[in-house]
Design a protein around this motif. Sequence first.
Motif, short mmCIF file in Angstrom:
data_model
loop_
_atom_site.label_atom_id
_atom_site.label_comp_id
_atom_site.label_asym_id
_atom_site.label_seq_id
_atom_site.Cartn_x
_atom_site.Cartn_y
_atom_site.Cartn_z
N VAL A 60 0.85 -1.19 0.00
CA VAL A 60 0.00 0.00 0.00
C VAL A 60 0.88 1.24 0.00
CG1 VAL A 60 -1.75 1.31 1.25
CG2 VAL A 60 -1.85 -1.19 1.23
N VAL A 61 0.61 2.16 -0.93
CA VAL A 61 1.24 3.48 -0.95
C VAL A 61 0.12 4.48 -0.80
CG1 VAL A 61 2.72 5.06 -2.25
CG2 VAL A 61 3.05 2.59 -2.47
N ASP A 62 0.00 5.11 0.37
CA ASP A 62 -1.18 5.90 0.69
C ASP A 62 -0.79 7.21 1.37
OD1 ASP A 62 -4.28 5.93 1.15
OD2 ASP A 62 -3.39 6.45 3.08
N GLY A 63 -1.40 8.31 0.90
CA GLY A 63 -1.27 9.58 1.59
C GLY A 63 0.11 10.20 1.57
N ASN A 64 0.86 10.01 0.48
CA ASN A 64 2.20 10.57 0.37
C ASN A 64 2.21 11.77 -0.58
OD1 ASN A 64 3.83 8.26 1.79
ND2 ASN A 64 2.50 7.23 0.31
N VAL A 65 3.23 12.60 -0.44
CA VAL A 65 3.46 13.73 -1.34
C VAL A 65 4.78 13.50 -2.07
CG1 VAL A 65 3.88 16.20 -1.53
CG2 VAL A 65 2.18 15.35 0.09
N ILE A 66 4.73 13.60 -3.41
CA ILE A 66 5.92 13.41 -4.24
C ILE A 66 6.09 14.64 -5.11
CG2 ILE A 66 6.98 12.00 -6.02
CD1 ILE A 66 5.37 9.63 -4.99
N SER A 67 7.28 15.27 -5.03
CA SER A 67 7.50 16.50 -5.78
C SER A 67 9.00 16.71 -5.98
CB SER A 67 6.90 17.69 -5.02
OG SER A 67 7.17 18.89 -5.70
N ASP A 68 9.34 17.39 -7.08
CA ASP A 68 10.72 17.78 -7.37
C ASP A 68 11.65 16.56 -7.39
OD1 ASP A 68 12.84 19.39 -8.00
OD2 ASP A 68 13.26 19.98 -5.94
N VAL A 69 11.31 15.58 -8.22
CA VAL A 69 12.17 14.41 -8.41
C VAL A 69 12.60 14.37 -9.88
CG1 VAL A 69 11.09 13.10 -6.55
CG2 VAL A 69 10.18 12.91 -8.85
N SER A 70 13.73 13.72 -10.13
CA SER A 70 14.31 13.74 -11.47
C SER A 70 13.49 12.97 -12.48
CB SER A 70 15.75 13.18 -11.43
OG SER A 70 16.59 14.05 -10.72
N ASP A 71 12.86 11.88 -12.06
CA ASP A 71 12.07 11.07 -12.99
C ASP A 71 10.64 10.97 -12.47
OD1 ASP A 71 11.13 8.68 -14.65
OD2 ASP A 71 13.18 8.86 -15.37
N GLY A 72 10.02 9.80 -12.57
CA GLY A 72 8.62 9.65 -12.24
C GLY A 72 8.36 9.56 -10.75
N GLY A 73 7.05 9.53 -10.42
CA GLY A 73 6.66 9.47 -9.02
C GLY A 73 6.65 8.07 -8.47
N ILE A 74 5.77 7.20 -9.01
CA ILE A 74 5.63 5.82 -8.52
C ILE A 74 5.76 4.88 -9.70
CG2 ILE A 74 4.11 4.18 -7.37
CD1 ILE A 74 2.83 6.54 -5.91
N LEU A 75 6.66 3.92 -9.59
CA LEU A 75 6.93 2.93 -10.62
C LEU A 75 6.61 1.56 -10.06
CD1 LEU A 75 8.28 1.97 -13.34
CD2 LEU A 75 10.45 2.01 -12.08
N MET A 76 5.88 0.74 -10.82
CA MET A 76 5.51 -0.58 -10.31
C MET A 76 5.32 -1.57 -11.45
SD MET A 76 1.75 0.75 -9.11
CE MET A 76 1.47 -0.66 -8.09
N GLY A 77 5.62 -2.85 -11.15
CA GLY A 77 5.38 -3.90 -12.13
C GLY A 77 6.65 -4.50 -12.69
N VAL A 78 6.55 -4.98 -13.93
CA VAL A 78 7.69 -5.57 -14.65
C VAL A 78 8.44 -4.43 -15.31
CG1 VAL A 78 8.40 -7.22 -16.40
CG2 VAL A 78 6.38 -7.69 -15.01
N VAL A 79 9.55 -4.04 -14.71
CA VAL A 79 10.28 -2.85 -15.13
C VAL A 79 11.28 -3.23 -16.21
CG1 VAL A 79 11.81 -1.01 -14.35
CG2 VAL A 79 9.97 -1.83 -12.86
#
Length: 327
Positions: A60-79
């Motif tokens: 579970v990824v819940d209630g977070n703040v993501i900002s000012d990062v070089s790439d994406g916010g949340i990555l999941m699965g077969v990368v």
Amino acid sequence: MRRPRPRRLRQPGEGDDATPLTVPGTDAFHTAERITLEGNRFVHLGAQAVELSRNSSYNVVDGNVISDVSDGGILMGVVPPGQKGINRGNRVTNNGIHHIGVEYRAASGIWDTATRQTTLAHNQVNDVPYSGILSGPGDDLRGIMRHNRILNDRVFATNRLLADGGGINLRGEQGTSFADGALISGNAVTSSKHGDWKVGIYTDDSTNWASVDGNAVYDYVASIGGCGEEWGPPRPERALPRQLLGRRRTRAGRTTGLPGSLASGHIAESGGRLRRSPPSHLRRQHPAPCACPRPRLRRPHRLRRHPDERRAAPVLPPALERAVTDQ
């Protein structure tokens, strides 16, 4: 004796096809189960913010703040370059993701590469250089995605730098039938005037077995549709007798449906008023051209904002507000 000549190392991309790589997550979880990330701030990072991959399930990824990062916010699965693995039952909810992709422009707020039984719900994604939510594999990975849900998300101000994307971007095979395919419902996708070609809900790259129901789309070049670069044999098409899918013509082309995609109850703003498209048997049948120009990079500028400054979602037009409330 003559010394052997040293062997020259092959440079990246030389000879055989280059191997696709993915920027890793700063907080990466591999083969992780039943972990909860709640109430965190992921800011000023030099990669993806969060990664759940390599058979990570029921997290579970819940209630977070993501900002000012070089790439994406949340990555999941077969990368990529991965080709197999089962990541199931993960939930991404109630997160605020904005001003990501500072260095790596082809970044999405949330990227579900290939998972099963994943729920992306009640997130706000805004001010991103590419797509807000991207769901689909990086290549033709069939037989992985099942029962995924994108529900009640608020997405706006996408495609700030790159075109050929959308607020919610689907690609590839989403299941084996409508029963176990993807459901995109209850989302509000608005306010993205940037770029030459972007679609509110983008069923692109041979999207199959996806149901799009009860969403609101406003201020995109097109409301729903995509291009049909077939990755495999076509899937059957399913149409409903009554659709609220608004269609509007632009210089970029006409929105089109793909085989194996189901759209119903969809609300769109067109010319300042809500418009119901006529039944399918009364519409002229047009070919479905691919209207995707090559993505081009607009003048580079940094999409930085103070991490505590979460942008308020724009107000929907009155007609859309009433239509969403009535559902």
